[in-house]
Design an enzyme around this catalytic site. Structure first.
Site, PDB file in Angstrom:
ATOM      1  N   GLY A 167     -11.410  -1.087   6.983  1.00  0.00           N
ATOM      2  CA  GLY A 167     -11.342  -0.080   5.930  1.00  0.00           C
ATOM      3  C   GLY A 167     -10.589   1.180   6.304  1.00  0.00           C
ATOM      4  O   GLY A 167     -10.494   2.111   5.524  1.00  0.00           O
ATOM      5  N   ASP A 218      -8.686  -2.312   1.853  1.00  0.00           N
ATOM      6  CA  ASP A 218      -9.402  -1.051   2.099  1.00  0.00           C
ATOM      7  C   ASP A 218      -9.796  -0.322   0.804  1.00  0.00           C
ATOM      8  O   ASP A 218     -10.673   0.539   0.825  1.00  0.00           O
ATOM      9  CB  ASP A 218      -8.541  -0.100   2.941  1.00  0.00           C
ATOM     10  CG  ASP A 218      -8.112  -0.711   4.255  1.00  0.00           C
ATOM     11  OD1 ASP A 218      -8.790  -1.650   4.726  1.00  0.00           O
ATOM     12  OD2 ASP A 218      -7.080  -0.266   4.808  1.00  0.00           O
ATOM     13  N   GLY A 225       0.826  -1.202   0.000  1.00  0.00           N
ATOM     14  CA  GLY A 225       0.000   0.000   0.000  1.00  0.00           C
ATOM     15  C   GLY A 225       0.861   1.253   0.000  1.00  0.00           C
ATOM     16  O   GLY A 225       2.046   1.208  -0.361  1.00  0.00           O
ATOM     17  N   GLY A 246       2.271   2.952   2.351  1.00  0.00           N
ATOM     18  CA  GLY A 246       3.473   2.884   3.183  1.00  0.00           C
ATOM     19  C   GLY A 246       4.601   2.152   2.478  1.00  0.00           C
ATOM     20  O   GLY A 246       5.770   2.574   2.524  1.00  0.00           O
ATOM     21  N   ARG A 294     -26.998  -6.313  19.301  1.00  0.00           N
ATOM     22  CA  ARG A 294     -25.742  -7.062  19.396  1.00  0.00           C
ATOM     23  C   ARG A 294     -24.782  -6.520  18.331  1.00  0.00           C
ATOM     24  O   ARG A 294     -25.207  -5.913  17.352  1.00  0.00           O
ATOM     25  CB  ARG A 294     -25.967  -8.550  19.143  1.00  0.00           C
ATOM     26  CG  ARG A 294     -26.814  -9.244  20.188  1.00  0.00           C
ATOM     27  CD  ARG A 294     -26.058  -9.470  21.483  1.00  0.00           C
ATOM     28  NE  ARG A 294     -26.808 -10.307  22.404  1.00  0.00           N
ATOM     29  CZ  ARG A 294     -27.712  -9.862  23.284  1.00  0.00           C
ATOM     30  NH1 ARG A 294     -27.999  -8.558  23.338  1.00  0.00           N
ATOM     31  NH2 ARG A 294     -28.344 -10.698  24.088  1.00  0.00           N
ATOM     32  N   ARG A 350     -33.859  -8.154  16.863  1.00  0.00           N
ATOM     33  CA  ARG A 350     -32.676  -7.421  17.300  1.00  0.00           C
ATOM     34  C   ARG A 350     -32.140  -6.455  16.246  1.00  0.00           C
ATOM     35  O   ARG A 350     -32.352  -6.647  15.046  1.00  0.00           O
ATOM     36  CB  ARG A 350     -31.543  -8.408  17.631  1.00  0.00           C
ATOM     37  CG  ARG A 350     -31.690  -9.045  18.973  1.00  0.00           C
ATOM     38  CD  ARG A 350     -30.608 -10.072  19.182  1.00  0.00           C
ATOM     39  NE  ARG A 350     -30.686 -10.619  20.533  1.00  0.00           N
ATOM     40  CZ  ARG A 350     -30.098 -11.738  20.923  1.00  0.00           C
ATOM     41  NH1 ARG A 350     -29.383 -12.446  20.070  1.00  0.00           N
ATOM     42  NH2 ARG A 350     -30.226 -12.154  22.152  1.00  0.00           N
TER      43      ARG A 350
HETATM   44  O1  F6P Z   1      -5.197  -1.670   5.905  1.00  0.00           O
HETATM   45  C1  F6P Z   1      -5.728  -2.932   6.076  1.00  0.00           C
HETATM   46  C2  F6P Z   1      -6.282  -3.113   7.459  1.00  0.00           C
HETATM   47  O2  F6P Z   1      -6.845  -4.412   7.576  1.00  0.00           O
HETATM   48  C3  F6P Z   1      -7.308  -2.068   7.879  1.00  0.00           C
HETATM   49  O3  F6P Z   1      -8.572  -2.270   7.305  1.00  0.00           O
HETATM   50  C4  F6P Z   1      -7.266  -2.190   9.369  1.00  0.00           C
HETATM   51  O4  F6P Z   1      -7.673  -0.991   9.973  1.00  0.00           O
HETATM   52  C5  F6P Z   1      -5.808  -2.472   9.632  1.00  0.00           C
HETATM   53  O5  F6P Z   1      -5.268  -2.986   8.431  1.00  0.00           O
HETATM   54  C6  F6P Z   1      -5.551  -3.464  10.731  1.00  0.00           C
HETATM   55  O6  F6P Z   1      -4.179  -3.545  10.937  1.00  0.00           O
HETATM   56  P1  F6P Z   1      -3.473  -4.679  11.798  1.00  0.00           P
HETATM   57  O7  F6P Z   1      -3.383  -5.919  10.941  1.00  0.00           O
HETATM   58  O8  F6P Z   1      -2.151  -4.118  12.127  1.00  0.00           O
HETATM   59  O9  F6P Z   1      -4.335  -4.954  12.984  1.00  0.00           O
END
Ligand code: F6P
Length: 370
Positions: free
Chosen positions: A192, A149, A124, A126, A288, A184
């Site tokens: 995301g 995401d 991604g 990063g 829930r 419920r």
């Molecule tokens: O960017 C992908 C993602 O799965 C996001 O949707 C989520 O917020 C994050 O990574 C979770 O990161 P980690 O695997 O470090 O818990």
């Protein structure tokens, strides 16, 4: 079969998967490796993303290594969402703060020792940013966009997204029946980050009654009234598809954890529980919540992601062979293309408020809480 030209002259490439994993990574590794070997290019797999480059964990990939992995989830190379060579956590200072070190030179030495001329980085924003210092030092870099995401700037779609949407949709479908049995409200929290793509698509696909996106702060009373009105109309359930980044108007996103050693330290989570409790308190309708979490990232990629990942892998190799370096393979509409590898850095592709899918959802009486 004659081999098409490799006009780049590149003889050996490295491939790595960086950031959080997603379904389809192996399909890209397979496509890149097979294409490279077909063109007489050697492939070295770098383990655990840039961490393997820092620690010199690099191994050859042959056809046998990538055979029969198309349908496998995860990544045969492993991944790391913490290892940015430019800013790598190497311990703690006396005051408890993280001690950072620039490992770019160390990585360059490892690239030189292994004779790696080009890097295919699958990740991604990063990962693409982390590749930049190597591009600046003459390593030929090609990026392949991944993330469930779907928030990577420059491409209309990333592989992994369709699978995550399918998983979330199935979960939403499943909670319908149990919600109806018990009158419920069911809140399903999906991943995301700051983008609502998964929630929007899974919400529409499952016919969720309420879809909450980070891009549209919701009014709690509006959501509660919607649930009450449904109940008064005799509806036995209300299904809420809630993005982990959703927040109430005037409120903040809920942060589940902060990892100071990660370049992207914030992990969202908890809005599903908060919302479910609020709805039950305010409406007295039993409520829930379910947090889908990493279920959305695991397992076999759906057919669409296998196809997309294979296209991206092939296109990345085409760019390399044509000598188009430091580019990110992208899909714009139905056309494969490429943008500057750092085009996505420090940006997020959020759901536009005028997106046609929001209008379509509103037209079938979906509530967005606004
Ligand atoms: O960017 C992908 C993602 O799965 C996001 O949707 C989520 O917020 C994050 O990574 C979770 O990161 P980690 O695997 O470090 O818990």
């Amino acid at each position: 079969m004659t081999q098409p030209a490799n006009s780049s002259g590149v003889k050996r490439i490295g491939v790595l998967t960086g950031g959080g994993d997603c379904p389809g990574l192996n399909a890209v590794i397979r496509a890149v490796t097979k294409d490279a070997i077909f063109h007489g290019i050697e492939v070295l797999g770098i383990e655990d993303g840039f961490l393997g480059l820092i620690e010199d964990r690099i191994r050859p990939l042959h056809l046998d290594n990538v055979s029969n992995i198309l349908t496998d989830g995860g990544t045969i190379l492993g991944s790391s969402n913490k290892a940015n060579p430019q800013k790598f956590a190497v311990g703690k200072n006396d005051d408890g703060s993280v001690r950072w070190r620039d490992m770019t030179d160390v990585c360059m030495t490892h690239l030189e020792v292994h004779g790696i001329e080009a890097l295919v980085v699958i990740g991604g924003d990063g990962t693409m940013s982390a590749a930049k210092p190597f591009a600046d030092r003459g390593i030929k870099c090609i990026g392949v966009p991944k993330t469930i995401d779907n928030d990577l700037y420059g491409t209309d779609i990333t592989f992994g997204f369709s699978t995550a949407v399918s998983v979330a949709t199935e979960a939403l479908d499943r909670v319908h029946s149990t919600a109806a049995s018990h009158h419920r409200v069911m809140v399903v929290e999906v991943m995301g980050r700051n983008a609502g793509w998964i929630a929007l698509h899974a919400g529409v696909a499952s016919g969720s009654d309420v879809i909450l996106l980070p891009e549209i702060p919701f009014d709690l009373d509006t959501v509660c009234n919607f649930c009450v009105q449904r109940s008064q109309r005799g509806k036995r359930f209300t299904i809420i598809c809630c993005s982990e980044g959703a927040k109430p108007k005037g409120g903040e996103q809920i942060i589940e954890r902060v990892d100071p050693t990660s370049p992207d330290p914030i992990r969202l989570g908890g809005i599903g529980k908060w919302l479910s409790n609020q709805i039950e308190d305010k409406t007295e309708i039993e409520s829930r919540y379910v947090v889908l979490g990493h279920v959305q990232r695991g397992g076999t990629p759906c057919a669409g992601d296998r196809v997309l990942a294979t296209q991206f892998g092939h296109h990345a190799m085409e760019l390399l062979k044509q000598g188009k370096y430091n580019r990110l393979a992208v899909m714009q509409g139905t056309q494969l293309g490429d943008v500057e590898i750092t085009a996505a850095a420090d940006k997020q592709r959020l759901v536009p408020l005028d997106h046609p899918l929001i209008a379509a959802a509103r037209s079938v009486y979906t509530c967005f809480g606004d």
